[in-house]
Design a protein around this motif. Structure first.
Motif, PDB file in Angstrom:
ATOM      1  N   ASP A 143       0.824  -1.219   0.000  1.00 61.70           N
ATOM      2  CA  ASP A 143       0.000   0.000   0.000  1.00 61.70           C
ATOM      3  C   ASP A 143       0.852   1.261   0.000  1.00 61.70           C
ATOM      4  N   HIS A 144       2.067   1.170   0.560  1.00 61.24           N
ATOM      5  CA  HIS A 144       2.935   2.349   0.657  1.00 61.24           C
ATOM      6  C   HIS A 144       3.354   2.855  -0.719  1.00 61.24           C
ATOM      7  N   PHE A 145       3.336   1.982  -1.698  1.00 58.71           N
ATOM      8  CA  PHE A 145       3.637   2.446  -3.057  1.00 58.71           C
ATOM      9  C   PHE A 145       2.597   3.473  -3.498  1.00 58.71           C
ATOM     10  N   GLN A 146       1.321   3.192  -3.204  1.00 57.34           N
ATOM     11  CA  GLN A 146       0.250   4.104  -3.618  1.00 57.34           C
ATOM     12  C   GLN A 146       0.132   5.314  -2.715  1.00 57.34           C
ATOM     13  N   THR A 147       0.362   5.142  -1.414  1.00 53.66           N
ATOM     14  CA  THR A 147       0.201   6.278  -0.496  1.00 53.66           C
ATOM     15  C   THR A 147       1.353   7.262  -0.577  1.00 53.66           C
ATOM     16  N   LYS A 148       2.548   6.798  -0.973  1.00 53.32           N
ATOM     17  CA  LYS A 148       3.689   7.716  -0.989  1.00 53.32           C
ATOM     18  C   LYS A 148       4.630   7.534  -2.171  1.00 53.32           C
ATOM     19  N   LEU A 149       5.219   6.346  -2.317  1.00 46.97           N
ATOM     20  CA  LEU A 149       6.337   6.186  -3.245  1.00 46.97           C
ATOM     21  C   LEU A 149       6.004   6.606  -4.667  1.00 46.97           C
ATOM     22  N   LEU A 150       4.836   6.224  -5.150  1.00 45.73           N
ATOM     23  CA  LEU A 150       4.476   6.537  -6.525  1.00 45.73           C
ATOM     24  C   LEU A 150       4.035   7.991  -6.704  1.00 45.73           C
ATOM     25  N   THR A 151       3.931   8.738  -5.602  1.00 49.42           N
ATOM     26  CA  THR A 151       3.586  10.158  -5.687  1.00 49.42           C
ATOM     27  C   THR A 151       4.823  11.054  -5.644  1.00 49.42           C
ATOM     28  N   LEU A 152       5.960  10.510  -5.253  1.00 46.87           N
ATOM     29  CA  LEU A 152       7.144  11.339  -5.017  1.00 46.87           C
ATOM     30  C   LEU A 152       7.652  12.031  -6.275  1.00 46.87           C
ATOM     31  N   ARG A 153       7.493  11.413  -7.425  1.00 50.54           N
ATOM     32  CA  ARG A 153       8.027  11.981  -8.672  1.00 50.54           C
ATOM     33  C   ARG A 153       7.470  13.369  -8.960  1.00 50.54           C
ATOM     34  N   GLU A 154       6.281  13.659  -8.457  1.00 53.04           N
ATOM     35  CA  GLU A 154       5.627  14.937  -8.772  1.00 53.04           C
ATOM     36  C   GLU A 154       6.193  16.115  -7.987  1.00 53.04           C
ATOM     37  N   GLY A 155       6.978  15.857  -6.960  1.00 52.13           N
ATOM     38  CA  GLY A 155       7.393  16.959  -6.095  1.00 52.13           C
ATOM     39  C   GLY A 155       8.826  17.395  -6.227  1.00 52.13           C
TER      40      GLY A 155
END
Length: 215
Positions: free
Chosen positions: A172-184
């Motif tokens: 679940d951590h991939f969806q809650t954080k890891l896969l969002t990091l590229r945008e910042g």
């Protein structure tokens, strides 16, 4: 000590000697070395004060707060306060101490402090790169193991019919954080490196889901 922190090895050794021993394999000396290499790669293209960046890199995780601790969002501020004390004892100028402190405070995902200077943008990118790609995957599962999390929910691996819970299920951590990091990412160089590492995250998640039988 091997010269991990060239060209500021002496300063690095001085700072490391003033830090407590790291007992977290995701935020240990190896992590600092990787972040410094990321910093150097980004700074080679973007610029920045190398000595200030070295100090901020070595001291940015000086106060360890576990991921599941309610004080987690305060970790970078606590590390910045510690850095102020260490650098003051080394008789650094106040303005440079404050620059290092801000760079440390702003690096944290949890703190959500906007970086106000180039060095802060570089360190934030360099540290977040270590949460992406193969190393990010390794650190994610290491930390989850420390917390006692399961690998995934066998009934609903992709959280289609339930709320995401990355403290219970590592995937679940991939969806809650890891896969969002590229945008910042804050720098063009950091963004380019992040895009490549993001692709590795996506590929790993897809492979894991295929092996689970949920793809």
């Amino acid at each position: 000590m091997t010269t991990f922190f060239t060209p500021h090895q002496t300063l690095a050794e001085t700072l490391l000697a003033r830090l407590p021993d790291a007992d977290d394999g995701a935020h240990d000396l190896a992590h600092l070395v990787r972040v410094w290499r990321n910093v150097q790669r980004i700074a080679a293209e973007e610029g920045g004060d190398s000595e200030l960046l070295l100090a901020a890199t070595v001291l940015h995780d000086g106060v360890h707060v576990p991921k599941n601790d309610p004080r987690r969002a305060q970790a970078s501020r606590l590390a910045a306060a510690q850095a102020r004390e260490i650098l003051a004892a080394l008789e650094w100028e106040t303005s440079r101490i404050e620059a290092v402190a801000h760079t440390i405070e702003a690096h944290s995902f949890s703190a959500a402090i906007p970086p106000q200077m180039l060095e802060a943008r570089i360190l934030q990118d360099a540290d977040r790169l270590d949460a992406l790609g193969a190393m990010g995957i390794a650190r994610c599962f290491y930390t989850a193991g420390q917390m006692g999390s399961a690998l995934y929910d066998p009934l609903d691996p992709q959280a289609v019919h339930r709320a995401l819970s990355d403290q219970r299920f590592t995937l679940d951590h991939f969806q809650t954080k890891l896969l969002t990091l590229r945008e910042g990412f804050q720098t063009a160089t950091g963004q380019q490196l992040a895009d490549a590492r993001h692709a590795r995250l996506v590929a790993f998640r897809e492979a894991m889901l295929e092996e689970i039988g949920d793809c």
